[in-house]
Structure formats: C-alpha cells, structure tokens
Write a protein that holds these residues in place. Structure first.
Motif, short mmCIF file in Angstrom:
data_model
loop_
_atom_site.label_atom_id
_atom_site.label_comp_id
_atom_site.label_asym_id
_atom_site.label_seq_id
_atom_site.Cartn_x
_atom_site.Cartn_y
_atom_site.Cartn_z
N ARG A 17 0.75 -1.31 -0.01
CA ARG A 17 0.15 -0.12 -0.01
C ARG A 17 0.85 1.26 0.10
O ARG A 17 0.40 2.34 -0.84
CB ARG A 17 -0.89 -0.03 1.21
N SER A 60 -7.14 -4.88 -2.62
CA SER A 60 -8.59 -4.79 -2.14
C SER A 60 -9.47 -6.19 -2.42
O SER A 60 -9.99 -6.77 -1.61
CB SER A 60 -9.24 -3.78 -2.59
N ARG A 84 -17.24 -2.41 5.54
CA ARG A 84 -17.01 -1.70 4.29
C ARG A 84 -17.71 -0.19 4.34
O ARG A 84 -16.77 0.56 4.00
CB ARG A 84 -17.79 -2.28 3.17
N GLU A 147 -14.10 0.32 -6.65
CA GLU A 147 -14.14 -0.52 -5.54
C GLU A 147 -15.73 -0.79 -5.06
O GLU A 147 -16.06 -1.95 -4.43
CB GLU A 147 -13.41 0.03 -4.50
N TYR A 291 -5.50 5.22 2.94
CA TYR A 291 -6.95 5.67 2.53
C TYR A 291 -6.90 7.04 2.65
O TYR A 291 -7.43 7.90 1.77
CB TYR A 291 -7.87 4.92 3.32
N THR A 372 -7.74 0.72 1.70
CA THR A 372 -8.97 1.04 0.77
C THR A 372 -10.19 0.13 1.12
O THR A 372 -11.11 0.36 0.37
CB THR A 372 -8.53 0.66 -0.59
#
Length: 382
Positions: A17, A60, A84, A147, A291, A372
């Motif tokens: 990441r 992800s 999520r 996503e 993120y 993410t």
C-alpha cells in the motif's frame, strides 16, 4: 513494538500500500514541474505514477474475497457490508465536502459545484466514462467508484450462491480485459471512446484477480504454484505491452495486477507473512494510513505549491516537495484515525451485533485491514 492497532496486520502487505500511495503522490507532484526539471525517477512517476491506484485494486480484491470465502456464520454479509461502510463512507463524505468547500473558498471550477452529487453518490468513474472527465469534480474519487461497485457485486454473488463465487471471480478476471481491449481497439480505429481506464466494467478485473488469488490460497494451493502462475502471467503481460499501442494500454493494468498478486502471494502465503524489521515498520505505517492519504493528499500538494510560489521564485526539488506532501498528509492521517476513523469503525463493529467466533480460517491468512476498505483491527484491550 507495533502500536496496538497494527499488531494483527501484515506489515508487508502494508508496504505494498505504501508503494502505491507514494506513486500516486509522486505523480501529482511531478505534474507541477516542467519535464526538464525532473530526473529519471521523477519522470517515471509522472508517466506511471497513477498505476499506484491499480496496485490497490488486487490487494483490495484479495482481502474482501478472503473474508467472503472464509466466513460462514449467520449474518456474515451484514458484517461485511457494515465494515465496508464504516471504513470507507464517513471519511469519503468528509473528503468530498472539503473539496466542495475548497472550490468555494478558492473560487475554482465553480461551474462544477452543482455536479458534486457525482462523487457523493460514488458515480465518478461511471460519469467520467460516459460524459467526460471535465464534467466531474474531484476526479480521484473514480477509484472508489470501482471498489464500491466490486464490494456490492461480490457481496451479492456470495449471498445468492457462495459456491458460484470462484467461477464468478475467474470470469470477472477475464471478461473486463476483453472489454478493455475491444474499447481501445475501437478507439484506435477512429471510434473514439474517452476515459476507458476509468470505466468500472473495464477495471474490475484487477479486483477479481486478487479474489482468485484469495480463493487459491483458501484451497491451500502450494506457494510455488502461485508464484509460478502469477509470475508467468506477469511475464506474458510484460511481453504483450511491447507489441502495439492497443495491447500496451490493455495489458499495462494487467501487468500491474499480476505483479501485485505475485507480491501478495509471496508476502502473505509463505514464511515472509509476519516478517518485519525497523525499515519495514516505517514503510508499513505509511501504508496503513493510505486511504486518508489518497483522499486528502492533493489538497496538501495544492497548498504547498501555492505557498512555495509566493515565497520563492522557483520551488524546491521534486523529491523535497513529494516528501513534504507525504509527511504533511501522513500527520493528518494519524490524527484523523485517532479522533474520527477509528471511533467510526469501532461504532460499526458494535452494530454487527455479534462477535466473530465462527467461520473457517484459510491457511496462511490473517484478517488484515486495508486502507482502501477491508477489516479493521479490534481496539486494544483495556
């Protein structure tokens, strides 16, 4: 000693990441300089830095598919969607609101202010593809469109038929590549199709390929076969991108996807999974907050260059400005996680209504949170 919220994470996955987010920041900083002022590495980031987003996708897919394929207790889909939601949506809405306020304060692109509904509704990538990039504000939110689309579809497929999930992942790993090739071929032959690289249906293959890797690891596929398979696919994609412009643009994303999956398999499927040292810890810490960094870094890039242009005739070097943007955003991310993101995610955990005690654990896997949008660590015991 790792901070409590990092103890159950794979530091090496966080390093992936970190590489991805540094590439994205480097890309946006490099755009502020004439090409003549950039060295070879900076020119590389100017050209390929946005592939950092493509690195996030398979990672992800790997993590969300690991969850969906290895949990079987009642209500696991509720848990999936709650996690999520509370990992992504609250901070995302804050970022979009800050962008709208910044437009008003700086009097920039005010004609797009009435289009803020696009990023608020996670439709950025779809609208860019059909209506053009100039019609959408805060365009970096396109990756969240891809996503979120994947999370909803993957979750629904699991709900309808968990047994169909592997076949679905394999199909979605292939079909978008064919669609992408067709769209680029059409564009090359005069039927111009703008912004193909934003289109969710042409980019979701990266997330699905990460899911295929997760499925193979759930099946306890030997690591050597995973490395040979994804290593071979990486080589094939690298050869294809050399052939012609259409294949280059089609398989450049596949090259990034396969290479990322190779690294995930190496880092999370073998003896390296829990390896760490001081350098890795520093890099992993950057990845953990990626993120927030992704959503907010461009505000800092814009502000830093605005200040520098007022104080100096010429800005400092590319690398100084990149480091400054990264450091400033990282500091903000740490504060945000402590006072906002972390509490929001813990609140989401309370809404799950149960502790996760059931479910099968895949060999070689640790539920790892993702910048993410994957699982978050439980708060430290008090």
């Amino acid at each position: 000693m790792r901070p409590p919220h990092l103890k159950n994470r794979s530091a090496l996955l966080d390093c992936i990441r970190a590489v991805a987010i540094i590439m994205v920041i480097g890309f946006h900083v490099a755009l502020e300089y004439p090409r003549a002022d950039l060295d070879t590495a900076a020119l590389f980031l100017r050209r390929y830095g946005l592939l950092g987003v493509a690195i996030f996708f398979p990672l992800s897919g790997y993590l969300i598919s690991s969850f969906l394929l290895t949990r079987d207790y009642p209500g696991f889909l509720k848990t999936f969607f709650l996690r999520r939601f509370f990992r992504i949506v609250p901070l995302y809405f804050v970022a979009v609101t800050v962008f709208a306020l910044a437009m008003i304060v700086t009097q920039t692109d005010l004609h797009l202010l009435d289009r803020m509904w696009v990023p608020y509704s996670f439709l950025t990538a779809w609208i860019i593809f059909f209506q053009g990039e100039a019609t959408v504000p805060y365009t970096i939110t396109w990756s969240l469109s891809v996503e979120e689309f994947a999370y909803i579809v993957f979750g629904l497929v699991t709900w309808f038929s968990r047994r169909s999930m592997p076949a679905f992942l394999i199909a979605v790993s292939i079909l978008p590549v064919l669609l992408r090739w067709y769209l680029y071929w059409e564009s090359a032959n005069g039927n111009h199709t703008p912004a193909i690289h934003y289109f969710p249906l042409a980019r979701i293959d990266a997330i699905a390929t990460g899911g295929v890797l997760a499925w193979l690891m759930v099946r306890k596929t030997p690591l050597k076969y995973l490395l040979l398979g994804f290593g071979g696919l990486t080589v094939i994609a690298a050869l294809l991108v050399q052939q012609n412009p259409v294949l280059n643009r089609t398989f450049l994303y596949s090259l990034t996807t396969f290479g990322t999956c190779f690294c995930i398999a190496l880092f999370d499927g073998g003896r390296w999974r829990m390896y760490s040292n001081a350098v890795i810890e520093v890099i992993a810490n950057i990845g953990f907050y990626s993120y927030f960094t992704y959503l907010f870094h461009y505000f800092n890039v814009y502000a830093l260059f605005a200040v520098v242009h007022k104080l100096f005739a010429t800005p400092p070097s590319f690398w100084i400005m990149t480091l400054a943007a990264l450091a400033l955003t990282h500091a903000q991310a740490m504060i945000s996680y402590k006072i906002f993101e972390g509490p929001m995610m813990r609140f989401g955990r309370k809404l799950e209504g149960r502790k996760e005690t059931g479910g099968k654990k895949a060999a070689g896997m640790v539920p790892v949170p993702m910048a993410t949008g994957a699982d978050i660590p439980k708060p430290p015991e008090t």
